[in-house]
Write an enzyme that holds these catalytic residues in place. Structure first.
Site, PDB file in Angstrom:
ATOM      1  N   SER A   6      -1.432   0.860   0.588  1.00 44.54           N
ATOM      2  CA  SER A   6      -0.600   1.451  -0.459  1.00 44.54           C
ATOM      3  C   SER A   6       0.680   0.676  -0.731  1.00 44.54           C
ATOM      4  CB  SER A   6      -0.242   2.894  -0.083  1.00 44.54           C
ATOM      5  OG  SER A   6       0.384   2.946   1.194  1.00 44.54           O
ATOM      6  N   HIS A  59       7.386   5.330   0.734  1.00 42.91           N
ATOM      7  CA  HIS A  59       6.823   4.154   0.060  1.00 42.91           C
ATOM      8  C   HIS A  59       7.896   3.522  -0.821  1.00 42.91           C
ATOM      9  CE1 HIS A  59       2.935   5.906   1.216  1.00 42.91           C
ATOM     10  NE2 HIS A  59       2.458   4.681   1.056  1.00 42.91           N
TER      11      HIS A  59
END
Length: 265
Positions: free
Chosen positions: A40, A247
């Site tokens: 990711s 993230h």
């Protein structure tokens, strides 16, 4: 006769020079494709602007591979990084685009193998001691089990794309210690998480070096932009979109990851 020999000699030199130049041009043209592998952090989760065709892989047009391809116009660009990927997923599902004409490969992998999503969930929801214990479990995995899995991935990439420059990107530290956060995890928890991130990066860097590949350390570019810095390029817990938690933001991709890839490619 002498002039004829000189002419023949000059002609042979020109022919040899042409062959060398043509060969060099052919060699340079042979490796012009770019393939972006990984998890990711490479697909761009957290950056938004996801390609609907990528489904749950959540590939973003603002992820560093897409940004690099847009600015460098490689002859081909295969973006196969996928949210949630572990080393086995790379080996089983992502190596298809690699071939002898691949000139550049980028990848981030290993964080999911080590269970960092579960680590962060545990640390957010449970006690400090439970958090630290879970971090220590992840550290033990990174030390004992992950190296062989990384080796398998790197060797497979080299076998399928023998002419490629392979840049392995690491992970940022999540927290600036003694920073601006007034709630959330304790400093003990943040320090433990940062220490595990360093161990993961250092382990990856060691295996990358052993494989003869290139490591891109994003801790340098993210310094001063961790969570609690007041200028974070990482999402903290996002209860409305939990998958984006921890993230990189779009700025984290463009200013944290992209410059490292560009400097190493």
């Amino acid at each position: 006769m002498r002039r004829t020999r000189i002419a023949a000699y000059v002609t042979s030199l020109l022919f040899a020079a042409t062959a060398v130049l043509t060969g060099a041009a052919t060699a340079q043209a042979a490796g012009t494709g770019y393939v972006a592998l990984g998890d990711s952090y490479s697909s761009g989760v957290g950056a938004g602007s996801y390609d609907s065709a990528s489904g749950s892989c959540k590939r973003s047009t603002k992820a560093y591979p897409a940004l690099w391809a847009a600015s460098h116009s490689p002859a081909s660009f295969n973006f196969v990084a996928c949210s949630g990927a572990v080393t086995g997923d790379v080996l089983n599902n992502q190596l298809g685009p690699l071939n002898s004409s691949t000139g550049l490969v980028s990848i981030s992998i290993g964080g999911n193998d080590a269970g960092f999503a579960d680590v962060m969930t545990t640390c957010v929801l449970y006690s400090e001691s439970t958090c630290v214990n879970r971090v220590n479990q992840a550290r033990a995995y990174v030390t004992s089990t992950l190296p062989a899995k990384l080796d398998a991935v790197y060797q497979a990439i080299k076998a399928k794309a023998p002419s490629a420059r392979v840049v392995v990107l690491g992970y940022p530290r999540f927290y600036q210690l003694d920073g601006s956060c007034i709630a959330g995890l304790s400093e003990t928890e943040r320090s433990a998480i940062n220490g595990a991130a360093d161990l993961l990066d250092n382990t990856i860097a060691g295996r990358v070096s052993a494989a003869g590949l290139t490591f891109g350390d994003v801790r340098t570019t993210f310094t001063g932009h961790e969570i609690c810095s007041g200028s974070s390029w990482l999402h903290s817990v996002n209860w409305t979109n939990i998958g984006e938690s921890y993230h990189p933001t779009a700025t984290g991709q463009s200013s944290g990851y992209l410059p490292v890839l560009t400097s190493k490619a």
